[in-house]
Write a protein that holds these residues in place. Structure first.
Motif, PDB file in Angstrom:
ATOM      1  N   VAL A 179       0.850  -1.188   0.000  1.00 55.08           N
ATOM      2  CA  VAL A 179       0.000   0.000   0.000  1.00 55.08           C
ATOM      3  C   VAL A 179       0.885   1.236   0.000  1.00 55.08           C
ATOM      4  O   VAL A 179       1.817   1.357   0.799  1.00 55.08           O
ATOM      5  N   GLU A 180       0.591   2.169  -0.909  1.00 61.36           N
ATOM      6  CA  GLU A 180       1.327   3.431  -0.965  1.00 61.36           C
ATOM      7  C   GLU A 180       0.499   4.576  -0.388  1.00 61.36           C
ATOM      8  O   GLU A 180       1.020   5.418   0.342  1.00 61.36           O
ATOM      9  N   HIS A 181      -0.797   4.608  -0.714  1.00 53.80           N
ATOM     10  CA  HIS A 181      -1.648   5.712  -0.268  1.00 53.80           C
ATOM     11  C   HIS A 181      -3.093   5.252  -0.287  1.00 53.80           C
ATOM     12  O   HIS A 181      -3.513   4.535  -1.207  1.00 53.80           O
ATOM     13  N   VAL A 182      -3.860   5.660   0.716  1.00 59.42           N
ATOM     14  CA  VAL A 182      -5.279   5.306   0.817  1.00 59.42           C
ATOM     15  C   VAL A 182      -6.097   6.584   0.977  1.00 59.42           C
ATOM     16  O   VAL A 182      -5.763   7.448   1.787  1.00 59.42           O
ATOM     17  N   ASN A 183      -7.159   6.698   0.191  1.00 58.46           N
ATOM     18  CA  ASN A 183      -8.091   7.824   0.333  1.00 58.46           C
ATOM     19  C   ASN A 183      -9.382   7.349   0.981  1.00 58.46           C
ATOM     20  O   ASN A 183      -9.756   6.172   0.879  1.00 58.46           O
ATOM     21  N   GLY A 184     -10.068   8.267   1.595  1.00 55.27           N
ATOM     22  CA  GLY A 184     -11.334   7.947   2.232  1.00 55.27           C
ATOM     23  C   GLY A 184     -12.478   7.905   1.244  1.00 55.27           C
ATOM     24  O   GLY A 184     -12.301   8.119   0.039  1.00 55.27           O
ATOM     25  N   PRO A 185     -13.688   7.657   1.732  1.00 58.60           N
ATOM     26  CA  PRO A 185     -14.862   7.541   0.849  1.00 58.60           C
ATOM     27  C   PRO A 185     -15.219   8.833   0.126  1.00 58.60           C
ATOM     28  O   PRO A 185     -16.040   8.813  -0.787  1.00 58.60           O
ATOM     29  N   GLU A 186     -14.604   9.954   0.523  1.00 57.99           N
ATOM     30  CA  GLU A 186     -14.880  11.211  -0.175  1.00 57.99           C
ATOM     31  C   GLU A 186     -14.216  11.251  -1.554  1.00 57.99           C
ATOM     32  O   GLU A 186     -14.602  12.047  -2.419  1.00 57.99           O
ATOM     33  N   ALA A 187     -13.241  10.388  -1.779  1.00 56.39           N
ATOM     34  CA  ALA A 187     -12.546  10.340  -3.067  1.00 56.39           C
ATOM     35  C   ALA A 187     -13.315   9.449  -4.039  1.00 56.39           C
ATOM     36  O   ALA A 187     -14.004   8.508  -3.631  1.00 56.39           O
ATOM     37  N   PRO A 188     -13.211   9.709  -5.347  1.00 50.78           N
ATOM     38  CA  PRO A 188     -13.838   8.829  -6.340  1.00 50.78           C
ATOM     39  C   PRO A 188     -13.320   7.402  -6.175  1.00 50.78           C
ATOM     40  O   PRO A 188     -12.162   7.203  -5.756  1.00 50.78           O
ATOM     41  N   PRO A 189     -14.137   6.401  -6.485  1.00 53.89           N
ATOM     42  CA  PRO A 189     -13.722   4.999  -6.287  1.00 53.89           C
ATOM     43  C   PRO A 189     -12.392   4.656  -6.955  1.00 53.89           C
ATOM     44  O   PRO A 189     -11.590   3.908  -6.388  1.00 53.89           O
ATOM     45  N   HIS A 190     -12.131   5.210  -8.148  1.00 55.86           N
ATOM     46  CA  HIS A 190     -10.904   4.831  -8.851  1.00 55.86           C
ATOM     47  C   HIS A 190      -9.653   5.457  -8.233  1.00 55.86           C
ATOM     48  O   HIS A 190      -8.529   5.096  -8.609  1.00 55.86           O
ATOM     49  N   LEU A 191      -9.832   6.363  -7.259  1.00 55.43           N
ATOM     50  CA  LEU A 191      -8.691   6.973  -6.580  1.00 55.43           C
ATOM     51  C   LEU A 191      -8.519   6.461  -5.155  1.00 55.43           C
ATOM     52  O   LEU A 191      -7.695   6.989  -4.404  1.00 55.43           O
ATOM     53  N   ARG A 192      -9.253   5.443  -4.789  1.00 53.38           N
ATOM     54  CA  ARG A 192      -9.255   5.022  -3.384  1.00 53.38           C
ATOM     55  C   ARG A 192      -7.944   4.396  -2.922  1.00 53.38           C
ATOM     56  O   ARG A 192      -7.523   4.596  -1.777  1.00 53.38           O
ATOM     57  N   LEU A 193      -7.274   3.645  -3.799  1.00 49.72           N
ATOM     58  CA  LEU A 193      -6.113   2.886  -3.326  1.00 49.72           C
ATOM     59  C   LEU A 193      -4.977   2.921  -4.346  1.00 49.72           C
ATOM     60  O   LEU A 193      -5.109   2.447  -5.473  1.00 49.72           O
ATOM     61  N   LEU A 194      -3.846   3.500  -3.929  1.00 47.24           N
ATOM     62  CA  LEU A 194      -2.630   3.530  -4.736  1.00 47.24           C
ATOM     63  C   LEU A 194      -1.636   2.531  -4.156  1.00 47.24           C
ATOM     64  O   LEU A 194      -1.388   2.528  -2.948  1.00 47.24           O
ATOM     65  N   VAL A 195      -1.077   1.676  -5.006  1.00 51.02           N
ATOM     66  CA  VAL A 195      -0.150   0.643  -4.515  1.00 51.02           C
ATOM     67  C   VAL A 195       1.188   0.738  -5.243  1.00 51.02           C
ATOM     68  O   VAL A 195       1.300   1.325  -6.323  1.00 51.02           O
ATOM     69  N   ARG A 196       2.190   0.127  -4.644  1.00 52.46           N
ATOM     70  CA  ARG A 196       3.555   0.127  -5.189  1.00 52.46           C
ATOM     71  C   ARG A 196       3.929  -1.302  -5.559  1.00 52.46           C
ATOM     72  O   ARG A 196       3.854  -2.213  -4.724  1.00 52.46           O
ATOM     73  N   LEU A 197       4.342  -1.489  -6.814  1.00 52.28           N
ATOM     74  CA  LEU A 197       4.763  -2.795  -7.315  1.00 52.28           C
ATOM     75  C   LEU A 197       6.251  -2.743  -7.620  1.00 52.28           C
ATOM     76  O   LEU A 197       6.712  -1.852  -8.341  1.00 52.28           O
TER      77      LEU A 197
END
Length: 218
Positions: A179-197
């Motif tokens: 997990v790199e960054h997590v947004n709350g429910p106020e963010a659009p669904p496609h911006l909710r979870l940023l991950v690092r590969l």
């Protein structure tokens, strides 16, 4: 369907890929010739309209949701946000970078969260390890990969455009997904979870090249 590039000496350029040779595809109105390479000193309007104006009062919050700093360039914003815009199906995705030693690290927004979770995300924090899982019953894409928590709870999907790169990494050795960054429910669904590969690639490997990634007509 096409490749947008930016760099010193040429500004911006766009050309279509072999992938555009599918039934029903229609060229963008601003790029009508499939065989032409378009160049501009400024970002083409088709793409610039996908960047939020810095004058908007919610611009700082938007950058926070993208996990970008206040000095992020329009190019960086496009790469992180995927250039999504309400009312069309255009999606942008950055070409993953590969270092001289074959190592590769990239970030991506997890797709399909609202369809997979059916509700809020579980509690996640930056640095949490995630897992990848195949989904044999996925009739839309047999190569689909689920992103799951360390205890197996599904969160969403690896973007389809990254699957070939992921397979190249998995064929070389283990990968790390966190997990790199997590947004709350106020963010659009496609911006909710940023991950690092992160992982390694085969010798001589070039991401998103050959086959459907070649230039139209080549």
């Amino acid at each position: 369907m096409g490749r947008l590039e930016h760099g010193p000496g040429f500004g911006y350029r766009f050309h279509y890929l072999r992938a555009a040779a599918v039934e029903g595809f229609q060229a963008f109105l601003s790029f009508p010739d499939l065989s032409h390479e378009y160049r501009s000193e400024r970002l083409f309007p088709l793409f610039s309209q996908r960047i939020m104006s810095w004058r908007r009062p919610d611009f700082a919050e938007y950058l926070r949701q993208l996990h970008l700093d206040a000095h992020a360039t329009p190019w960086e914003q496009l790469a992180r946000s995927e250039g999504r815009r309400t009312g069309d199906t255009v999606q942008m995705f950055p070409v993953p970078s590969v270092e001289a030693d074959g190592s590769s690290t990239c970030f991506f927004l997890v797709h399909g969260i609202r369809y997979v979770t059916g509700g809020p995300l579980p509690v996640l924090a930056p640095g949490d390890r995630l897992e990848l899982r195949r989904e044999p019953g996925n009739v839309r894409n047999l190569a689909a990969r689920l992103v799951c928590t360390s205890d197996g709870a599904p969160l969403g999907y690896v973007p389809d455009l990254l699957l070939d790169h992921l397979d190249a990494m998995l064929g070389t050795g283990p990968v790390s997904l966190t997990v790199e960054h997590v947004n709350g429910p106020e963010a659009p669904p496609h911006l909710r979870l940023l991950v690092r590969l992160a992982g390694s690639t085969p010798p001589g490997y070039v991401p998103m090249s050959g086959g459907r990634w070649r230039r139209w007509g080549s």
